[in-house]
Design a protein around this motif. Structure first.
Motif, PDB file in Angstrom:
ATOM      1  N   ASP A  18      32.156  20.982  26.518  1.00  9.98           N
ATOM      2  CA  ASP A  18      32.112  21.159  27.596  1.00  9.98           C
ATOM      3  C   ASP A  18      32.123  20.328  28.988  1.00  9.98           C
ATOM      4  O   ASP A  18      32.922  19.277  28.202  1.00  9.98           O
ATOM      5  CB  ASP A  18      30.534  22.307  28.226  1.00  9.98           C
ATOM      6  CG  ASP A  18      29.120  20.910  28.021  1.00  9.98           C
ATOM      7  OD1 ASP A  18      30.005  19.725  27.614  1.00  9.98           O
ATOM      8  OD2 ASP A  18      28.820  21.713  28.083  1.00  9.98           O
ATOM      9  N   LYS A  19      32.748  20.275  30.118  1.00 10.85           N
ATOM     10  CA  LYS A  19      32.421  19.496  31.191  1.00 10.85           C
ATOM     11  C   LYS A  19      31.472  18.085  30.536  1.00 10.85           C
ATOM     12  O   LYS A  19      31.570  16.633  30.270  1.00 10.85           O
ATOM     13  CB  LYS A  19      32.163  19.427  32.816  1.00 10.85           C
ATOM     14  CG  LYS A  19      31.773  18.682  33.590  1.00 10.85           C
ATOM     15  CD  LYS A  19      31.536  19.985  34.941  1.00 10.85           C
ATOM     16  CE  LYS A  19      31.323  18.338  35.975  1.00 10.85           C
ATOM     17  NZ  LYS A  19      30.873  19.330  37.645  1.00 10.85           N
ATOM     18  N   ALA A  20      30.173  18.181  30.326  1.00 11.98           N
ATOM     19  CA  ALA A  20      29.342  16.817  30.119  1.00 11.98           C
ATOM     20  C   ALA A  20      29.830  16.027  28.704  1.00 11.98           C
ATOM     21  O   ALA A  20      30.068  15.234  28.741  1.00 11.98           O
ATOM     22  CB  ALA A  20      27.803  17.347  30.185  1.00 11.98           C
ATOM     23  N   GLY A  21      30.553  17.063  27.965  1.00 11.35           N
ATOM     24  CA  GLY A  21      31.046  16.336  26.587  1.00 11.35           C
ATOM     25  C   GLY A  21      32.640  16.092  26.985  1.00 11.35           C
ATOM     26  O   GLY A  21      32.791  14.648  26.596  1.00 11.35           O
ATOM     27  N   TYR A  37      33.301  14.330  29.780  1.00 11.21           N
ATOM     28  CA  TYR A  37      31.833  12.746  30.143  1.00 11.21           C
ATOM     29  C   TYR A  37      32.065  11.949  29.027  1.00 11.21           C
ATOM     30  O   TYR A  37      31.730  10.445  28.784  1.00 11.21           O
ATOM     31  CB  TYR A  37      31.154  12.808  31.199  1.00 11.21           C
ATOM     32  CG  TYR A  37      31.737  14.100  32.379  1.00 11.21           C
ATOM     33  CD1 TYR A  37      33.012  14.087  33.318  1.00 11.21           C
ATOM     34  CD2 TYR A  37      31.030  13.832  32.970  1.00 11.21           C
ATOM     35  CE1 TYR A  37      33.648  15.229  33.681  1.00 11.21           C
ATOM     36  CE2 TYR A  37      31.833  15.407  34.300  1.00 11.21           C
ATOM     37  CZ  TYR A  37      32.228  15.061  34.565  1.00 11.21           C
ATOM     38  OH  TYR A  37      32.812  15.510  35.884  1.00 11.21           O
ATOM     39  N   ALA A  38      30.878  12.270  28.026  1.00 10.14           N
ATOM     40  CA  ALA A  38      30.246  11.691  26.598  1.00 10.14           C
ATOM     41  C   ALA A  38      32.161  10.877  26.034  1.00 10.14           C
ATOM     42  O   ALA A  38      31.545  10.010  25.890  1.00 10.14           O
ATOM     43  CB  ALA A  38      29.584  12.959  25.849  1.00 10.14           C
ATOM     44  N   LYS A  82      33.038   8.292  27.838  1.00 13.63           N
ATOM     45  CA  LYS A  82      32.521   7.213  27.762  1.00 13.63           C
ATOM     46  C   LYS A  82      32.288   6.076  26.278  1.00 13.63           C
ATOM     47  O   LYS A  82      32.276   5.338  26.661  1.00 13.63           O
ATOM     48  CB  LYS A  82      30.689   7.679  28.000  1.00 13.63           C
ATOM     49  CG  LYS A  82      30.183   6.073  28.278  1.00 13.63           C
ATOM     50  CD  LYS A  82      29.100   6.842  29.201  1.00 13.63           C
ATOM     51  CE  LYS A  82      28.077   5.132  29.113  1.00 13.63           C
ATOM     52  NZ  LYS A  82      26.679   6.007  29.648  1.00 13.63           N
ATOM     53  N   GLU A 113      33.826  14.602  42.256  1.00 11.93           N
ATOM     54  CA  GLU A 113      32.974  16.741  41.895  1.00 11.93           C
ATOM     55  C   GLU A 113      33.923  16.882  43.225  1.00 11.93           C
ATOM     56  O   GLU A 113      33.633  16.111  44.184  1.00 11.93           O
ATOM     57  CB  GLU A 113      31.541  16.565  41.964  1.00 11.93           C
ATOM     58  CG  GLU A 113      31.027  15.178  40.768  1.00 11.93           C
ATOM     59  CD  GLU A 113      30.946  16.156  39.690  1.00 11.93           C
ATOM     60  OE1 GLU A 113      31.116  17.679  39.653  1.00 11.93           O
ATOM     61  OE2 GLU A 113      30.912  16.107  38.611  1.00 11.93           O
ATOM     62  N   ASP A 135      36.448  22.189  33.487  1.00 13.09           N
ATOM     63  CA  ASP A 135      35.849  23.011  34.311  1.00 13.09           C
ATOM     64  C   ASP A 135      36.021  22.800  35.347  1.00 13.09           C
ATOM     65  O   ASP A 135      36.595  21.009  35.774  1.00 13.09           O
ATOM     66  CB  ASP A 135      33.973  22.238  34.462  1.00 13.09           C
ATOM     67  CG  ASP A 135      33.111  23.099  34.949  1.00 13.09           C
ATOM     68  OD1 ASP A 135      33.451  22.348  36.884  1.00 13.09           O
ATOM     69  OD2 ASP A 135      31.847  23.776  35.163  1.00 13.09           O
TER      70      ASP A 135
END
Length: 167
Positions: free
Chosen positions: A2-5, A7-8, A11, A21, A134
């Motif tokens: 997902d979106k957080a994944g 980004y992670a 990083k 955003e 997303d």
């Protein structure tokens, strides 16, 4: 992923990126209404398949371009092409319409989708802007880094040359 994944992942790999955003956008016209830091690098993504549902392609071009599927078919010796269904989009890349992005390929467990990226993203600053799985954000990164991420995942990556694309 997902979106957080996404980004992670970026990083964790130490890849330069910026995140913008914004409200949810569902097409390029809505995207063009946003105030973005690199509007010339905004990507348009087409998820297509052949008529036998054997081969799937994600074509990513600059937002102001159109893709000529007949020319793409001829240059890449494919069977007749159609847009993939919402069901295919969800089952293969875990995405919904309006959120199609190369990062969706990280959800393609069977590596069924071949990725074609517009050569123009590799020129100049080399930046590309794509959704992080997303449609409420755009991630800006180097196009070559995006290609490496997808290639390392195991999907085929090709550079889309002039043919099949027009402004």
């Amino acid at each position: 992923m997902d979106k957080a994944g996404v980004y992670a992942c970026l990083k964790g790999l130490g890849i330069w990126h910026e995140i913008t955003e914004h409200k949810a956008v569902y097409n390029m016209e809505e995207t063009f209404q946003l105030e973005l830091p690199y509007p010339e690098a905004e990507a348009k993504n087409l998820f297509i398949r052949d008529d036998k549902k054997e081969n799937y392609y994600l074509i990513t071009v600059r937002g102001n371009k159109r893709v000529d599927l007949k020319a793409f078919r001829k240059e890449n010796s494919t069977r007749p092409l159609k847009f993939a269904s919402e069901r295919d989009l969800m089952s293969i890349m875990g995405l919904t319409p309006g959120a199609v992005t190369p990062f969706g390929l990280l959800n393609d467990e069977e590596k069924r989708v071949s990725f074609f990226i517009d050569e123009d993203f590799l020129k100049g600053k080399g930046i590309i802007g794509v959704h992080p799985n997303d449609n409420t954000a755009t991630v800006w990164l180097m196009a070559r880094d995006l290609m490496d991420i997808i290639r390392n995942h195991g999907n085929k990556v090709e550079i889309l040359l002039r043919g099949g694309v027009r402004i």
